[in-house]
Design a protein around this motif. Sequence first.
Motif, short mmCIF file in Angstrom:
data_model
loop_
_atom_site.label_atom_id
_atom_site.label_comp_id
_atom_site.label_asym_id
_atom_site.label_seq_id
_atom_site.Cartn_x
_atom_site.Cartn_y
_atom_site.Cartn_z
N ARG A 6 0.96 -1.06 0.16
CA ARG A 6 -0.13 0.07 -0.19
C ARG A 6 0.79 1.25 -0.09
O ARG A 6 1.82 1.48 0.76
CB ARG A 6 -0.93 -0.04 1.14
CG ARG A 6 -2.06 1.22 1.30
CD ARG A 6 -2.71 1.03 2.54
NE ARG A 6 -3.74 1.93 2.66
CZ ARG A 6 -4.83 1.79 2.67
NH1 ARG A 6 -5.39 0.78 3.56
NH2 ARG A 6 -5.74 2.77 2.84
N ASN A 8 0.71 5.43 0.20
CA ASN A 8 -0.02 6.73 0.44
C ASN A 8 0.74 7.60 -0.45
O ASN A 8 2.03 8.16 -0.07
CB ASN A 8 0.16 6.90 1.76
CG ASN A 8 -0.84 8.09 2.18
OD1 ASN A 8 -0.90 9.16 1.39
ND2 ASN A 8 -1.45 8.18 3.23
N THR A 9 0.30 8.29 -1.51
CA THR A 9 0.99 9.13 -2.37
C THR A 9 1.04 10.53 -1.64
O THR A 9 1.91 11.43 -1.87
CB THR A 9 0.17 9.23 -3.84
OG1 THR A 9 -1.06 9.47 -3.70
CG2 THR A 9 0.43 7.98 -4.33
N GLY A 10 0.00 10.94 -0.76
CA GLY A 10 0.23 11.98 -0.03
C GLY A 10 1.27 12.29 1.03
O GLY A 10 2.03 13.36 1.04
N THR A 11 1.55 11.13 1.78
CA THR A 11 2.67 11.40 2.68
C THR A 11 3.88 10.40 2.33
O THR A 11 4.86 10.49 2.73
CB THR A 11 2.43 10.36 3.92
OG1 THR A 11 1.94 9.29 3.73
CG2 THR A 11 0.91 11.15 4.31
N GLU A 13 4.35 7.10 2.26
CA GLU A 13 4.46 6.00 3.19
C GLU A 13 3.97 4.80 2.60
O GLU A 13 3.23 4.81 1.78
CB GLU A 13 3.42 6.09 4.48
CG GLU A 13 3.33 4.79 5.35
CD GLU A 13 2.27 5.02 6.54
OE1 GLU A 13 2.54 4.25 7.33
OE2 GLU A 13 1.38 6.10 6.46
N THR A 39 -11.99 0.40 2.56
CA THR A 39 -11.20 1.60 2.61
C THR A 39 -11.52 2.76 2.23
O THR A 39 -11.28 3.96 2.56
CB THR A 39 -9.60 1.27 2.39
OG1 THR A 39 -9.78 1.14 0.74
CG2 THR A 39 -9.15 -0.04 2.60
N HIS A 50 -9.40 10.83 -0.22
CA HIS A 50 -9.57 9.70 0.29
C HIS A 50 -10.08 8.48 -0.76
O HIS A 50 -10.13 7.47 -0.31
CB HIS A 50 -10.75 9.99 1.21
CG HIS A 50 -10.42 11.05 2.12
ND1 HIS A 50 -9.49 11.00 3.39
CD2 HIS A 50 -10.83 12.08 2.45
CE1 HIS A 50 -9.46 11.74 4.08
NE2 HIS A 50 -10.32 12.74 3.43
N ALA A 52 -9.08 5.88 -3.80
CA ALA A 52 -7.94 4.74 -3.60
C ALA A 52 -7.99 4.23 -5.39
O ALA A 52 -9.31 4.04 -5.78
CB ALA A 52 -7.91 3.80 -2.99
#
Length: 102
Positions: A6, A8-11, A13, A39, A50, A52
Amino acid sequence: MQKIIRVNTGTGEVTERVLSPEELLLGGRSLTSRFLHATVPQACNAFGPHNALIFATGPLAGTLVPSANSLSGGVTSPLTGGIQESNAGAIWVSNLGLLGLR
């Protein structure tokens, strides 16, 4: 051992986890739909942060079974709010299966 990654393109991570026994039987569209349903909030803006975009191989990816090396991409539709899915096939999908990535 099949796992998912997984991002997270924003953070930035990146996490990974092993698939549960019931998820091992799923692949492609059923796996993308399951993850989107679990999710993404139902009233999520399709173009919002939010939502995905999920890519999933089938349970037989990386094997010699004919037509098993396909990829399913799933996302929330901006028009209907439902789950939309598309398919593709390529040699790199087989490589994902050989790496144990679903």
